[in-house]
Design an enzyme around this catalytic site. Structure first.
Site, short mmCIF file in Angstrom:
data_model
loop_
_atom_site.label_atom_id
_atom_site.label_comp_id
_atom_site.label_asym_id
_atom_site.label_seq_id
_atom_site.Cartn_x
_atom_site.Cartn_y
_atom_site.Cartn_z
CD GLN B 122 38.67 -61.94 3.11
OE1 GLN B 122 37.98 -61.55 4.08
NE2 GLN B 122 40.19 -62.05 3.39
N GLY B 123 38.21 -64.30 -2.03
CA GLY B 123 38.72 -65.64 -2.67
C GLY B 123 40.13 -65.76 -2.55
CB SER B 125 41.68 -71.06 1.33
OG SER B 125 41.87 -70.36 2.59
CB SER B 157 32.80 -66.30 4.49
OG SER B 157 33.93 -67.36 5.15
CD GLU B 237 41.19 -62.40 10.35
OE1 GLU B 237 40.81 -62.91 9.22
OE2 GLU B 237 42.08 -63.18 10.91
CD GLU B 350 48.48 -76.48 14.92
OE1 GLU B 350 47.64 -76.14 14.09
OE2 GLU B 350 48.38 -77.01 15.88
#
Lengths: 253, 366
Positions: B122-123, B125, B157, B237, B350
């Site tokens: 998965q591209g 970030s 990943s 997820e 956060e």
């Protein structure tokens, strides 16, 4: 019971608990509403609904004795207490409203059902505190902004909700002795977490006797010790794990 | 249709099959070996049909409820057959293809993933877009019947093993200007550079896109659907993947119980209570999913509970196996270090609390 019936029952009970004085009057009102029959026929509805509402409304009644019997109840630290029937004598307890009296001794009694009941009560108490703190955070303005716009405040309230939601999930599936022990521990921990964060968010007003928060804080602290504190129960779970040599997987898909 | 009517029935059948078929990993703990083992496990489970239950027939599945996948993954994790993090990637990638790829593309590609013949990545970030994912700048520009992609991804990943990538690109300003593509990783112009990580397993990579040509029919959804695609995969997820991870963490608590010579009932009980809590919560989420509920921001609660429980467990490991993490070459060290990422990946702790405050507590904007 279908969801609509449960909802109707919940609203009736909530109204009763907020309009009838806690203690003997509420005991009578609950009997008239058929509490004992409900407990006998639908314990899986009766216990979560009634005890959680006691917490949410801040009311109290002697319904725990219907669940565990009118017997001496184990308290934290190896102590024993009695849930007094009838009029409340202002006691020496931290929560003066609850008719709990210290006893010199008692005999072991089955506690699983009682732990689930007190667990739901603690959960409701935690929810009550979160509602108060949330309302305050939205209303109270400092530095020209509502408190709710400050991330430090938001995260305390988020942390409280996480603890309460986690405890509710544990309570909802608690069946056997270990499950009930864990549910009481999770609920006690969540209520104490709620007390800590909500007290902080409510600031000075939450420390006054005229604000309702302190009653819920007292109740959470006192109920946490009843039938074993979160701290004691957690240690007991650890001892059980060590004895078994493995961690029981209590819920299955 | 699925031959199994209950999860318990399916579990019993899977357990019986796994008892008969040894898929245990070898002694090599390198990432290469882990990925090869993952492919082996997927392939064996696919060929025996287990991997196909819970997925729709139009992508090579055998139908049945999603809970069957949770049960299978729990068995895989409990027996330690595959690293749960990379095993669970199918739970995110497959629903994305089912929801956003053309039916032909999904039918062609998904079996390649489920059967272990391919790994995908998965591209999402980027160096400048972590928590603020919507600020991503990898650009896709239309040119005839294809798109040209330029930019850089990071924390991707398994990119170095991946045959395909679900890639988020910018095609216009704002949240509505993010567009997703399904990109072949052997396309000229793609460079993958694995990142060294703190825990010694280099599962993340940087991926560079330099005038990469992507056919228009590889777009996932329509232009501007990319943000919705990214949001839609979070509940996937946080349902099945989380159930797998919780099962894995129970095995680590069992291992700690077996190995510790400095037991501390309070610490063991607290670690267990935290795990039991997230298991109960995840159980409730699975039930809601089975009842047809659309999962949403309330799964941030699951995420916070899981990350907290994971870190508490591995701090307990370090406390009750004194010196093992620090001084010995035991696998505990890598796992202990990896737990530190639990409050960072998949949306930081956060960000989760921000979502809970805004969406669940309705506290308004911060």
């Amino acid at each position: 019971m279908d969801p609509a019936e449960v909802e109707l029952l919940t609203e009736t009970l909530r109204k009763t608990m907020t309009t009838v004085a806690s203690g003997p009057a509420l005991d009578t009102a609950l009997l008239e509403l058929g509490w004992r029959e409900l407990l006998a026929e639908y314990p899986e509805v009766a216990v979560p609904t009634v005890f959680r509402l006691l917490g949410e409304t801040g009311a109290h009644a002697s319904v725990l004795t219907d669940v565990v019997g009118a017997v001496p109840l184990p308290y934290a630290g190896g102590r024993w207490v009695e849930w007094g029937q009838g009029a409340t004598a202002p006691g020496a307890g931290l929560d003066e409203e609850l008719p709990l009296r210290l006893l010199p001794a008692g005999r072991p009694v089955p506690v699983a059902a009682g732990r689930r009941a007190v667990g739901w009560w603690l959960l409701g108490t935690g929810r009550a505190m979160l509602t108060l703190a949330r309302g305050h955070a939205l209303d109270r303005v400092q530095f020209g902004r509502p408190l709710a716009s400050f991330q430090a405040v938001r995260h305390r309230l988020a942390e409280t909700l996480v603890a309460l939601e986690g405890a509710e999930a544990v309570l909802a599936v608690a069946e056997d002795g270990l499950g009930s022990l864990l549910a009481k521990a999770a609920a006690g921990q969540a209520a104490l977490t709620a007390a800590r964060h909500c007290q902080q968010v409510l600031g000075g007003i939450g420390f006054t006797a005229e604000h309702p928060l302190h009653r819920h804080v007292r109740r959470a602290v006192v109920l946490d010790g009843l039938l074993g504190s979160a701290r004691e129960l957690t240690r007991e779970a650890g001892a059980l794990l060590r004895a078994e040599g493995a961690a029981p997987r209590l819920v299955q898909l | 249709m699925s031959a199994f009517t209950t999860a318990a029935e399916f579990r019993t059948a899977v357990q019986a099959w796994l008892d008969e078929h040894d898929l245990a990993p070898g002694p090599d703990r390198s990432l290469d070996a882990q990925v090869a083992q993952l492919a082996r496990v997927r392939r064996a489970l696919f060929d025996a049909d287990w991997m196909r239950y819970g997925w729709p027939e139009r992508v090579g599945g055998l139908g049945g409820p999603a809970v069957l996948r949770a049960v299978l993954g729990e068995e895989v994790a409990t027996r330690g057959l595959a690293e749960p993090g990379i095993y669970s990637m199918v739970e995110v990638l497959t629903p994305t293809l089912i929801s956003y790829a053309s039916p032909d593309l999904a039918a062609e590609m998904v079996p390649l993933l489920l059967s272990g013949r391919e790994q995908w990545c998965q591209g999402f970030s980027e160096p400048g877009s972590g928590s603020d994912l919507a600020s991503l700048t990898t650009r896709a520009v239309p040119q005839g019947d294809h798109w040209v992609v330029n930019g850089q991804k990071v924390w991707t990943s398994l990119a170095q093993y991946a045959a395909r990538c679900v890639l988020l690109t910018r095609t216009a300003p704002g949240h509505d200007g993010i567009t997703a593509f399904f990109v072949d990783m052997d396309t000229p112009g793609i460079t993958v550079r694995p990142l060294r990580t703190m825990h010694g397993v280099d599962e993340f990579a940087e991926v560079f896109f330099d005038d990469v040509i992507v056919p228009a029919d590889r777009m996932l959804g329509r232009p501007g659907d990319g943000w919705r695609l990214a949001m839609d995969l979070l509940p996937h997820e946080r349902s099945t993947c989380f159930w797998h991870r919780v099962a894995h963490l129970y095995t680590r608590l069992d291992r700690l119980l077996d190995q510790t010579e400095a037991p501390d009932d309070a610490a063991l009980g607290a670690a267990y209570l935290a795990l039991h809590t997230v298991r109960c919560r995840s159980h409730a989420t699975q039930r809601r999913l089975a009842d047809g509920a659309a999962l949403g921001p309330e799964t941030s609660v699951d995420k916070v509970l899981l990350a907290t429980a994971e870190q508490q467990l591995f701090e307990t490991v370090r406390d009750l196996l004194p010196g093992v993490v620090e001084l010995t070459g035991s696998p505990w060290r890598s796992e202990y270090l990896y737990a530190r990422a639990a409050t960072i990946y998949g949306g930081t702790a956060e960000i989760q609390r921000n979502i809970i405050a805004r969406r669940l507590l309705d506290l308004g904007r911060d």
